[in-house]
Design an enzyme around this catalytic site. Structure first.
Site, PDB file in Angstrom:
ATOM      1  N   GLU A  58       0.835  -1.602   0.064  1.00 16.89           N
ATOM      2  CA  GLU A  58      -0.120  -0.220  -0.043  1.00 16.89           C
ATOM      3  C   GLU A  58       1.169   1.283   0.180  1.00 16.89           C
ATOM      4  OE1 GLU A  58      -1.312  -1.308   3.974  1.00 16.89           O
ATOM      5  OE2 GLU A  58      -1.019   0.596   5.170  1.00 16.89           O
ATOM      6  N   LYS A  89       2.223   4.271   0.884  1.00 17.28           N
ATOM      7  CA  LYS A  89       2.560   5.630   3.315  1.00 17.28           C
ATOM      8  C   LYS A  89       2.218   6.435   2.727  1.00 17.28           C
ATOM      9  CE  LYS A  89       5.789   5.455   6.621  1.00 17.28           C
ATOM     10  NZ  LYS A  89       5.814   6.450   6.784  1.00 17.28           N
ATOM     11  N   ASP A  93       1.943  10.599   3.653  1.00 12.18           N
ATOM     12  CA  ASP A  93       2.683  11.566   4.572  1.00 12.18           C
ATOM     13  C   ASP A  93       1.332  12.303   5.418  1.00 12.18           C
ATOM     14  OD1 ASP A  93       4.745  12.559   5.505  1.00 12.18           O
ATOM     15  OD2 ASP A  93       5.234  13.690   3.609  1.00 12.18           O
ATOM     16  N   TYR A 105      -5.976   1.995   7.318  1.00 13.78           N
ATOM     17  CA  TYR A 105      -5.142   0.346   7.029  1.00 13.78           C
ATOM     18  C   TYR A 105      -4.373  -0.097   8.107  1.00 13.78           C
ATOM     19  CZ  TYR A 105      -1.507   3.916   9.728  1.00 13.78           C
ATOM     20  OH  TYR A 105      -1.173   4.272  10.406  1.00 13.78           O
ATOM     21  N   LYS A 148      10.855   3.597   0.977  1.00 14.32           N
ATOM     22  CA  LYS A 148      11.006   4.735   1.117  1.00 14.32           C
ATOM     23  C   LYS A 148      11.345   5.291  -0.388  1.00 14.32           C
ATOM     24  CE  LYS A 148       9.615   6.912   5.270  1.00 14.32           C
ATOM     25  NZ  LYS A 148      10.301   7.982   6.186  1.00 14.32           N
ATOM     26  N   CYS A 190      41.589  33.916  12.113  1.00 10.96           N
ATOM     27  CA  CYS A 190      39.878  34.142  12.499  1.00 10.96           C
ATOM     28  C   CYS A 190      39.173  35.045  11.794  1.00 10.96           C
ATOM     29  CB  CYS A 190      39.861  33.633  13.410  1.00 10.96           C
ATOM     30  SG  CYS A 190      38.938  33.249  14.480  1.00 10.96           S
ATOM     31  N   CYS A 215      38.287  36.594  15.769  1.00 13.09           N
ATOM     32  CA  CYS A 215      39.289  37.215  16.254  1.00 13.09           C
ATOM     33  C   CYS A 215      40.210  37.228  15.647  1.00 13.09           C
ATOM     34  CB  CYS A 215      39.643  36.604  17.935  1.00 13.09           C
ATOM     35  SG  CYS A 215      40.993  34.880  16.866  1.00 13.09           S
ATOM     36  N   CYS A 262      41.570  28.214  14.977  1.00 16.97           N
ATOM     37  CA  CYS A 262      41.478  28.950  14.632  1.00 16.97           C
ATOM     38  C   CYS A 262      42.831  29.019  16.273  1.00 16.97           C
ATOM     39  CB  CYS A 262      40.917  30.021  15.273  1.00 16.97           C
ATOM     40  SG  CYS A 262      41.287  31.403  16.344  1.00 16.97           S
ATOM     41  N   CYS A 308      39.773  34.401  21.766  1.00 22.29           N
ATOM     42  CA  CYS A 308      39.000  33.861  20.697  1.00 22.29           C
ATOM     43  C   CYS A 308      37.578  33.606  21.436  1.00 22.29           C
ATOM     44  CB  CYS A 308      38.990  33.118  19.780  1.00 22.29           C
ATOM     45  SG  CYS A 308      37.898  32.720  18.403  1.00 22.29           S
TER      46      CYS A 308
END
Length: 673
Positions: A116, A118, A120, A227, A316, A410, A413, A428, A434
């Site tokens: 069957e 599926k 959603d 179902y 799926k 970085c 910083c 860094c 930092c």
DNA sequence: GATCCTCGAGTTCT
DNA sequence: CTCGAGGATC
């Protein structure tokens, strides 16, 4: 004044007709009369009931919307748990599923499956007593759901009263969903009125069904397919699932017209490609198909693993992929200073949500996929949640597409960025100077598995660091309620709560404390091993690198990190300050002699959600009995404990033939050990 | 030296 | 959840 006999007779007559036409229209999809004629019957009934209110009964078709709003959704315990399904993602999974079934049933004959689509939507349990709908509840966690009867009664495809001779008790399960057309129309109406719209039919169905006021639900375009069968009394089930569904249809319950019986794995796969081809033309969304062993005798023989039946699987459809454009690539700085490139995307709707960011992990990944700014890329939300850049569509690359470069400094910083020879990550070098690293360290310190400071969220930490109120975790404990209350989005109440949870966090354990310090490569497991091996913070702090290496699962790299951490004066100061503020833990219990305890030598892996306890509690219970808990399944795993909604570990366990325990089996094992 | 097993770290969106 | 890398084992 009591209604005259003639009116009462006419009302009965009208109700019967309306129910009949509902059945023709909603269940058989084969109306005998026009909508206008149907409306006339309904109007006449309403008029009569208005004249003679004493004739109104709760199950009159006019009363579907009549129920009063509820103040909250009441919890419902399912008498028979609502199952979850195992997932198959490719042909091989389906073939393996079919093989397992034939092995268990010890048969070479092809198995008959009910196949069957599926949908959603939302799984709902409907309870009919003597043919009347008395309760509708959401699936919830499978054991407990929410009472949504008031809303479900407004769904015209759900009969309030069954036809023919239904059994004394019939509990059926169905999927409540919104057809695409109805969903779109509803969104357009909402948009016109300036109300909020829903992103997808699933969310719309879930949100609407959980409304408190049934008048709202009544305006929503719900539909339903039944179902499965739950608890029954007074009904001898036929031999096959599909035959039972036929019977449900005769009682007026709507069954998907696409259900087929198929033979063996090849039959399943044919059905799958058939549905995949028809998917786009269906008036509702489906995310795959479900195969169920059709014969109930065989279902019973196969039984269950946790709350998933062995006799069914959901196959799926592949995750949706969408195209979008990379607007930029930014570098985030983590707790350890790791720079992670994140693609900022033109927002795109994939698999039910809008995605605007996707991690690129590291520079190697950026080069491998050759992602450039301005590129059109394929985005996927594979089976689960986290968006992923699948590939670049090179043909669509604009001339001015910009190559992504690792910044030399970085972004937060400005300190130098370094990348160790042979390592994938760049870091860094600013350390705790930092702000990004400081914030992340504090977040880690406060996290649930560390000191578990409730109420100290990201936003609060950001402010504390930016205002210079907190440099190290020790500073947290010096702050007053007034100081916290001065922050944005922080009232007196929250400030008081935060101070209380800071106070509570002072009482901790050595493993948690070590973990909270955030020493590189010292996660939960390593922190626990170190605590166990050394027994106290002092002896660990004084240990040499060689001694630290003696700890199980600690090698030269981790030992060096630990030693280095404690060698830094700053770190020792922070630890001293924390203890001065009253952070403490009980002395470590004597280590359980190796190989002791009833579960000694057993390795457990947990997947899915357990009912009776959280995963953490389960881990503690196992550890208390001398067992080990690991995060991934291997040949050495003794048991995989399977809760509701298990993840990919279940599949791995089945492949490796690892023994599975459902919640009952697991609890029994704990009890008997 | 290769391979397997674990652990750590980082991440998305509602 | 997934990837990368440290540690153990043969």
């Amino acid at each position: 004044m009591s209604a005259p006999r003639s009116a009462a007779a006419r009302v009965r007559e009208l109700r019967k007709q309306i129910e009949h036409h509902n059945y023709r229209y909603y269940v058989l999809d084969d109306p005998e009369i026009s909508d206008a004629e149907y409306d006339r019957l309904m109007q006449e009934l309403k008029a009569l009931e208005a004249q003679h209110p004493d004739l109104i009964t709760p199950d009159s078709p006019t009363q579907r919307v009549g129920a009063a709003p509820v103040s909250e959704l009441e919890e419902v315990v399912h008498t028979t748990p609502m199952l979850s399904l195992e997932n198959a993602f490719d042909e091989e999974d389906v073939i393996a599923f079919d093989r397992r079934i034939r092995e268990r049933l010890e048969t070479e004959q092809p198995i008959e499956y009910a196949a069957e689509p599926k949908l959603d939507g939302l799984a709902v349990s409907f309870r009919y007593e003597r043919g009347r709908l008395v309760l509708a509840a959401t699936r919830g966690d499978g054991t407990r759901g929410e009472n949504v009867t008031h809303n479900v009664r407004t769904i015209k495809a759900v009969p309030i009263e069954l036809r023919g001779k239904p059994p004394e008790l019939l509990e059926v399960r169905g999927e409540v969903f919104m057809p695409i057309a109805g969903f779109k129309a509803m969104n357009e109406r909402a948009l016109a009125k300036g109300e909020r719209t829903f992103v997808n039919p699933r969310n719309a169905a879930a949100g609407s069904l959980r409304q408190l006021d049934p008048r709202l639900a009544a305006t929503r375009p719900f539909d339903v397919f039944f179902y499965a069968i739950g608890e029954t009394r007074g009904w001898t089930l036929p031999a096959r699932h599909t035959e039972a569904l036929e019977q449900l249809r005769e009682w007026g319950l709507k069954i998907s017209p696409l259900i087929r019986t198929v033979q063996g794995a090849s039959g399943c796969l044919e059905y799958y490609s058939d549905m995949a081809a028809r998917r786009a033309t269906l008036p509702y969304e489906i995310d795959g198909v479900v195969y169920k062993v059709n014969r109930y005798v065989q279902q019973r023989e196969l039984g269950y693993v946790a709350r998933a039946p062995r006799w069914a699987i959901a196959h799926k459809f592949p995750a949706h992929e969408e195209h979008t454009i990379v607007r930029g690539v930014e570098f985030q700085v983590g707790r350890t200073g790791a720079l992670t490139p994140v693609a900022r995307l033109e927002p795109v709707f994939v698999g039910g949500v809008t995605v605007s960011n996707a991690t690129l992990h590291n520079m190697d990944e950026v080069r491998r996929k050759d992602v450039r700014i301005g590129d059109t890329v394929v985005i996927r939300r594979a089976g689960d949640v986290i968006p992923e850049v699948v590939k670049v569509i090179v043909d669509r690359r604009p001339k001015n597409a910009k190559v992504v470069e690792l910044p030399a400094h970085c972004p937060v910083c400005g300190a130098d960025v370094e990348r160790e020879e042979g390592e994938a990550v760049a870091r860094c070098t600013g350390g705790l100077f930092c702000p990004a690293q400081r914030k992340e360290s504090l977040r880690h310190f406060a996290s649930r598995r560390a000191l578990d400071i409730d109420g100290l969220g990201s936003k609060i930490i950001d402010q504390l660091v930016e205002r210079g109120m907190v440099q190290s975790p020790a500073d947290l404990y010096a702050l007053t309620e007034e100081q916290f209350a001065s922050l944005e989005r922080m009232g007196e109440k929250s400030a008081a709560n935060l101070v209380a949870s800071l106070e509570r966090s002072k009482s901790t354990t050595l493993p948690r404390f070590l973990y909270a310090l955030g020493i590189r490569d010292v996660g939960e497991a390593t922190a626990a091993a170190l605590a166990e091996h050394f027994g106290s913070l002092e002896s660990l702090q004084e240990a040499t690198e060689e001694e630290i290496q003696q700890t199980p699962d600690v090698g030269p790299v981790v030992a060096a990190h630990v030693r280095h951490f404690f060698d830094q004066e700053h770190n020792r100061d922070v630890i001293a300050a924390l203890r001065a503020h009253g952070v403490h833990w009980p002395a470590m219990k004597r280590k359980r002699a190796n190989g002791e305890g009833p579960l000694a030598g057993k390795t457990f892996v947990l997947t899915g959600t357990l009912d009776a306890m959280s995963r953490d509690e389960a881990s503690e219970r196992i550890a208390a009995l001398g067992g080990k808990v690991s995060g991934s399944v291997s040949k050495k795993t003794s048991y995989v404990v399977v809760g509701a909604e298990p993840g990919s570990k279940l599949k791995k366990a089945q492949e490796l033939g690892v023994e599975l325990l459902d919640e009952q089996g697991f609890l029994a094992l704990l009890r008997d050990s």
